[in-house]
Design an enzyme around this catalytic site. Structure first.
Site, short mmCIF file in Angstrom:
data_model
loop_
_atom_site.label_atom_id
_atom_site.label_comp_id
_atom_site.label_asym_id
_atom_site.label_seq_id
_atom_site.Cartn_x
_atom_site.Cartn_y
_atom_site.Cartn_z
N TYR A 156 1.34 0.86 -5.29
CA TYR A 156 0.82 0.17 -4.00
C TYR A 156 2.06 -0.18 -3.16
O TYR A 156 1.91 -0.59 -2.15
CB TYR A 156 0.11 -0.82 -4.32
CG TYR A 156 -1.43 -0.64 -5.11
CD1 TYR A 156 -2.16 0.23 -4.39
CD2 TYR A 156 -1.70 -0.88 -6.43
CE1 TYR A 156 -3.63 0.58 -5.11
CE2 TYR A 156 -2.82 -0.62 -6.89
CZ TYR A 156 -3.63 0.27 -6.27
OH TYR A 156 -4.77 0.63 -6.96
N HIS A 157 2.86 -0.08 -3.64
CA HIS A 157 4.40 -0.10 -2.79
C HIS A 157 4.36 -1.70 -2.00
O HIS A 157 4.99 -2.04 -0.95
CB HIS A 157 4.28 0.76 -1.61
CG HIS A 157 4.22 2.17 -2.49
ND1 HIS A 157 2.95 2.74 -2.32
CD2 HIS A 157 5.15 3.13 -2.69
CE1 HIS A 157 3.06 4.17 -2.95
NE2 HIS A 157 4.38 4.22 -3.13
N CYS A 158 4.06 -2.49 -2.85
CA CYS A 158 3.78 -3.89 -2.33
C CYS A 158 3.22 -4.05 -0.80
O CYS A 158 3.42 -4.91 -0.26
CB CYS A 158 5.17 -4.62 -2.26
SG CYS A 158 5.81 -4.78 -3.83
N ALA A 159 2.33 -3.07 -0.60
CA ALA A 159 1.74 -3.00 0.66
C ALA A 159 0.48 -2.62 0.64
O ALA A 159 -0.42 -1.70 1.25
CB ALA A 159 2.45 -2.13 1.64
N ASN B 137 4.03 -7.42 1.15
CA ASN B 137 3.65 -8.39 0.82
C ASN B 137 4.77 -9.74 1.07
O ASN B 137 4.45 -10.92 0.92
CB ASN B 137 3.62 -8.49 -0.94
CG ASN B 137 2.09 -8.05 -1.03
OD1 ASN B 137 1.39 -8.07 -0.38
ND2 ASN B 137 2.01 -7.52 -2.63
#
Length: 390
Positions: free
Chosen positions: A345-348, A107
Site C-alpha cells: 500500500y506504499h503507506c498511502a 501516512n
C-alpha cells in the site's frame, strides 16, 4: 525457484523508497566529514567544532540554491520527511483549526493530522483525486473556511506518479493567506521547485531519495513570515542561559546532536543533482516511465495506475495483474529475477482507495539517475513470464 542474486546483480527499481547506489562523491564526503569534522557543531569553539558547523551551513546553502530559498537559515535539517512534516503540522496548527489536504497523501501527512483530529483539536477535509491523480483547483477554493489554517499537498504521488500544479495551488493559498505545506518526498531533486515563485510556505523533503544523499537526512523550509512551534526541546548550543528554546533560526528547531556526517553526504548529493540538472533527471526518468508503460500495456491482464502514456508524471509506475497478488509478484520478481520493486500500500491507503486498489495493493517500479532501459526490459520480461504463468 532460482537462487537469490547477490547485491551486485540486483536490478534496483525502488528509488521512490530510497535511491541506490549512492554516488561515490557522497560516500567520499561522508568519510571526509568523519575524519575532519567529527565534533559537535555549535557546541564548542575549537577547530573541529567550527568545521562541523561549516558542514551544516554549506549543506543549507546547497539546499537553498536548489529550491530558490533566500535565507539558508530558514532551512531546518531533520532526519527525514516524516519528521519535517510532523514539525510543520504540529508546529502550525492550534485547537479549532481546519486543514485541507488530499486523497494522495502519504501516512506521514495523514497520521499526524488524524492524531490531532482524534484529540478533538482540528478538522480535516480530504480533496478527491481525478482519474489522472490530480485535484480540482476550484474544489480546493470552495473547501476553504474561515478557520482554514493550513493546506497540505504532496507535490507528486508516491503511488500514482501524478504531479500537482503547485503554482496554481499556491496562488489560491496566497489569495486566502493560508500557509501551504508541500510534501516533496517524490519530487525533490527531480522536478523543479521554487518556493517563493510557487507560493510555498513550508517545504518538507528527504535527503535519501532524489537528492542522492544518505538515509537519516532531510529538511524543512519554513517561511520567515511563519511562527512555528518546535517539535523538540533541548540543547542547541545557543542561548544556553535561557530556560526557553532559542528564538533564532535554525537553532530553535534543531535540538540535539545533528547527523553532521550524513548532511555532508547530502550536500554532495545535491551538488551532483545540480551538476546533472533537474531537466536532465526528469526527462531521463520520464522516458523510462513511458518505456515501462508501453511495455506493460502489451501484457494481458496488467493494469497501470496514474497518468496515461505521454502525460507528465514522476519516475515511477505502479501496476497490478489479474492473475497474481501484488505481494507475491514483487516477492517472485526479487527471488527469481533479482529485481527490487515495492509492493503493498506504499503507506498511502487513501491513494489506493482513490485508485480502487485498496483490496489488492499494487507493484511499484521507480527509477533513478542510473536506471536504464535494459533494466526496464528485464522487468517487462519477468512480469510477462509471471503474469502468464499458469
Amino acid at each position: 525457484m532460482a537462487k537469490t542474486k547477490g547485491i551486485d546483480q540486483i536490478i534496483y527499481l525502488d528509488h521512490a523508497a530510497t535511491s541506490w547506489p549512492k554516488p561515490e562523491v557522497v560516500k567520499d564526503a561522508m568519510i571526509q566529514a568523519m575524519d575532519t569534522a567529527g565534533a559537535n557543531p555549535g557546541r564548542g569553539s575549537h577547530q573541529m567544532a567550527v568545521e562541523a558547523s561549516k558542514v551544516l551551513f554549506n549543506t543549507r546553502r546547497a539546499i537553498a540554491k536548489l529550491f530558490g530559498i533566500h535565507n539558508p537559515n530558514d532551512i531546518v535539517l531533520t532526519s527525514n520527511t516524516t519528521m519535517s512534516l510532523n514539525l510543520a503540522i504540529k508546529g502550525i496548527l492550534k485547537t479549532g483549526d481546519h486543514v485541507i489536504t488530499t486523497m494522495m497523501e502519504h501516512n506521514s501527512v495523514r497520521r499526524p493530522l488524524e492524531y490531532l483530529r482524534s484529540l478533538g483539536q482540528i478538522e480535516v477535509d480530504y480533496l478527491p483525486l481525478t482519474d489522472d491523480g490530480l485535484i480540482e483547483i476550484d474544489r480546493l477554493e470552495k473547501t476553504i473556511r474561515s478557520n482554514t489554517k493550513l493546506v497540505v499537498v504532496s507535490h507528486s504521488s508516491n503511488l500514482l506518479g501524478s504531479i500537482l500544479p503547485l503554482q496554481e495551488i499556491g496562488a489560491v493559498t496566497r489569495k486566502h493567506q493560508i500557509p501551504l505545506l508541500v510534501d516533496a518526498a517524490q519530487s525533490a531533486g527531480i522536478i523543479p521547485i521554487e518556493v517563493e515563485e510557487m507560493g510555498i510556505d513550508l517545504l518538507a523533503f528527504p535527503g535519501h531519495k532524489g537528492l542522492l544523499g544518505p538515509q537519516g537526512t532531510g529538511g524543512l523550509y519554513i517561511s520567515p513570515a511563519l511562527n512555528v512551534e518546535p517539535l523538540l526541546h533541548g540543547g542547541t548550543g545557543s542561548q544556553s542561559e535561557s530556560i526557553a528554546q532559542p528564538t533564532v533560526r535554525p537553532d530553535r528547531f534543531e535540538s540535539g546532536t545533528p547527523n553532521t556526517i550524513g548532511y555532508a553526504g547530502l550536500r554532495a548529493g545535491i551538488e551532483q543533482v545540480l551538476s546533472l540538472t533537474l531537466d536532465h533527471i526528469y526527462k531521463h526518468e520520464w522516458s523510462l516511465s513511458q518505456y515501462l508503460i508501453e511495455g506493460l500495456e502489451e501484457i494481458s491482464g496488467v493494469h497501470i495506475l496514474g497518468p496515461g502514456k505521454g502525460k507528465p508524471r514522476s519516475g515511477l509506475v505502479s501496476f497490478y495483474t489479474e492473475t497474481m497478488d501484488s505481494a507475491e509478484l514483487a516477492f517472485r520478481l526479487d527471488r527469481e529475477y533479482g529485481i527490487a520493486v515495492r509492493s503493498g500500500y506504499h503507506c498511502a491507503p487513501l491513494a489506493h482507495e482513490s485508485a480502487g486498489t485498496l483490496e489488492r495493493g499494487a507493484v511499484r517500479a521507480s527509477f533513478g539517475v542510473n536506471s536504464t532501459e535494459a533494466e526496464i526490459s528485464a522487468l517487462l520480461a519477468a512480469v510477462h513470464n509471471l503474469a502468464n504463468r499458469s
